[in-house]
Design a protein around this motif. Structure first.
Motif, PDB file in Angstrom:
ATOM      1  N   THR A  40       0.826  -1.208   0.000  1.00  0.00           N
ATOM      2  CA  THR A  40       0.000   0.000   0.000  1.00  0.00           C
ATOM      3  C   THR A  40       0.859   1.256   0.000  1.00  0.00           C
ATOM      4  OG1 THR A  40      -1.878  -1.030   1.112  1.00  0.00           O
ATOM      5  CG2 THR A  40      -1.650   1.346   1.356  1.00  0.00           C
ATOM      6  N   THR A  83      -5.036  -0.010  -8.038  1.00  0.00           N
ATOM      7  CA  THR A  83      -6.295  -0.757  -8.113  1.00  0.00           C
ATOM      8  C   THR A  83      -6.236  -2.008  -7.256  1.00  0.00           C
ATOM      9  OG1 THR A  83      -6.743   0.067 -10.343  1.00  0.00           O
ATOM     10  CG2 THR A  83      -7.898  -1.931  -9.667  1.00  0.00           C
ATOM     11  N   ALA A 110      -6.423  -1.099  -3.592  1.00  0.00           N
ATOM     12  CA  ALA A 110      -7.788  -0.805  -3.161  1.00  0.00           C
ATOM     13  C   ALA A 110      -8.635  -2.066  -3.064  1.00  0.00           C
ATOM     14  CB  ALA A 110      -8.431   0.190  -4.126  1.00  0.00           C
ATOM     15  N   TYR A 130      -7.606  -4.395  -0.115  1.00  0.00           N
ATOM     16  CA  TYR A 130      -8.006  -3.823   1.174  1.00  0.00           C
ATOM     17  C   TYR A 130      -9.508  -3.940   1.387  1.00  0.00           C
ATOM     18  CZ  TYR A 130      -8.858  -0.708   5.034  1.00  0.00           C
ATOM     19  OH  TYR A 130      -9.271  -0.215   6.238  1.00  0.00           O
ATOM     20  N   HIS A 131     -10.288  -3.486   0.437  1.00  0.00           N
ATOM     21  CA  HIS A 131     -11.738  -3.438   0.640  1.00  0.00           C
ATOM     22  C   HIS A 131     -12.387  -4.823   0.614  1.00  0.00           C
ATOM     23  CE1 HIS A 131     -12.178   0.878   0.838  1.00  0.00           C
ATOM     24  NE2 HIS A 131     -11.366   1.002  -0.204  1.00  0.00           N
ATOM     25  N   ALA A 172     -10.236  -4.904   5.041  1.00  0.00           N
ATOM     26  CA  ALA A 172     -10.973  -3.843   5.744  1.00  0.00           C
ATOM     27  C   ALA A 172     -11.737  -4.361   6.947  1.00  0.00           C
ATOM     28  CB  ALA A 172     -11.923  -3.137   4.778  1.00  0.00           C
ATOM     29  N   THR A 200      -8.183   5.957   4.532  1.00  0.00           N
ATOM     30  CA  THR A 200      -9.089   6.337   3.451  1.00  0.00           C
ATOM     31  C   THR A 200      -8.333   6.910   2.261  1.00  0.00           C
ATOM     32  OG1 THR A 200     -10.838   6.801   5.060  1.00  0.00           O
ATOM     33  CG2 THR A 200     -11.111   7.721   2.854  1.00  0.00           C
ATOM     34  N   HIS A 245      -6.172   3.894   0.550  1.00  0.00           N
ATOM     35  CA  HIS A 245      -6.883   2.759  -0.037  1.00  0.00           C
ATOM     36  C   HIS A 245      -8.076   3.141  -0.903  1.00  0.00           C
ATOM     37  CE1 HIS A 245      -4.981   0.865   3.616  1.00  0.00           C
ATOM     38  NE2 HIS A 245      -4.526   0.107   2.648  1.00  0.00           N
ATOM     39  N   THR A 246      -8.504   4.393  -0.832  1.00  0.00           N
ATOM     40  CA  THR A 246      -9.693   4.779  -1.588  1.00  0.00           C
ATOM     41  C   THR A 246      -9.479   6.043  -2.414  1.00  0.00           C
ATOM     42  OG1 THR A 246     -11.092   3.827   0.159  1.00  0.00           O
ATOM     43  CG2 THR A 246     -12.148   5.297  -1.436  1.00  0.00           C
ATOM     44  N   VAL A 247      -9.093   7.138  -1.758  1.00  0.00           N
ATOM     45  CA  VAL A 247      -9.048   8.432  -2.436  1.00  0.00           C
ATOM     46  C   VAL A 247      -7.985   8.463  -3.535  1.00  0.00           C
ATOM     47  CG1 VAL A 247      -8.691  10.905  -2.156  1.00  0.00           C
ATOM     48  CG2 VAL A 247      -9.966   9.626  -0.426  1.00  0.00           C
ATOM     49  N   LEU A 262      -8.699   6.002  -6.524  1.00  0.00           N
ATOM     50  CA  LEU A 262      -9.795   6.493  -7.349  1.00  0.00           C
ATOM     51  C   LEU A 262      -9.385   7.731  -8.132  1.00  0.00           C
ATOM     52  CD1 LEU A 262     -12.729   6.231  -8.191  1.00  0.00           C
ATOM     53  CD2 LEU A 262     -13.375   7.578  -6.182  1.00  0.00           C
TER      54      LEU A 262
END
Length: 218
Positions: free
Chosen positions: A44, A88, A91, A94-95, A99, A113, A116-118, A121
């Protein structure tokens, strides 16, 4: 577009920086050196650091310097596809897998956040919006695989020496090497699949950009 690029570059830098501060200021008995090694042992963190560098360099680099050459590389379609692949997978893993294993609060939640997300994306949106220099070749998908392969090799070597593993599905001490190798093969297939999909989408985008009609002048 310049404001957007500055904004996502800033966010991409914030995530790894905040995570490093949190990891090195926790209350464990591990030394600062051990915490730093562990920080760089998370895929990550590595994928987000690479994205941050690739987003910042083109904004500040100029001339035929090392930074300038890195910036030019980071704007090419192939490397952008590779970085998008790493983010990708970061993310998704993790999700879908990790998570549920913990519930971060406060600054941990902020860093979690962003990492792993912002940033994943935002980078995918940036790739869709700007594309990359040239057209991503199919070989770009294969070129994206050595980095995660080296990460897997480092993880198992470091884990064998220290007894510490960054991810539970790579913990050979707990699950044994046959099971971990199957997990690594599955992850390799996931990296290859995502890289191929993103390469295909990048190629389609590049070709659509070539056939887009020029605006009618007044």
């Amino acid at each position: 577009m310049k404001v957007w690029r500055i904004a996502i570059a800033a966010v991409a830098c914030l995530g790894p920086a905040l995570q490093y501060w949190l990891m090195t200021h926790d209350q464990t008995l591990a030394t600062g050196a051990i915490k730093t090694v562990r920080y760089f042992s998370y895929f990550t963190n590595l994928s987000n650091l690479l994205a941050a560098a690739a987003l910042v360099a083109p904004l500040i680099a100029s001339g035929d310097t090392s930074l300038g050459r890195f910036a030019a590389w980071a704007e090419r379609a192939g490397p952008r596809v590779a970085i998008a692949t790493y983010l990708t997978i970061t993310a998704l893993v993790y999700h879908l897998i990790l998570a549920s294993e913990w519930s971060p609060k406060g600054l941990d939640l902020v860093a979690d956040t962003i990492l792993h997300t912002v940033t994943p994306l935002a980078y995918l949106i940036d790739l869709a919006a700007r594309g990359g220099e040239g057209e991503a070749r199919w070989i770009a998908a294969a070129k994206a695989l050595p980095f995660p392969a080296l990460f897997a090799a480092w993880t198992e070597l470091h884990g064998a020496l220290s007894g510490w593993y960054p991810y539970p599905f790579m913990n050979a001490a707990k699950h044994g090497y046959p099971a971990v190798m199957l997990n690594i093969l599955a992850m390799s297939a996931a990296f290859a699949g995502v890289a191929l999909i993103l390469t295909a989408l990048s190629r389609v985008r590049a070709r659509l950009a070539l056939v887009r009609p020029a605006p009618i002048s007044a």
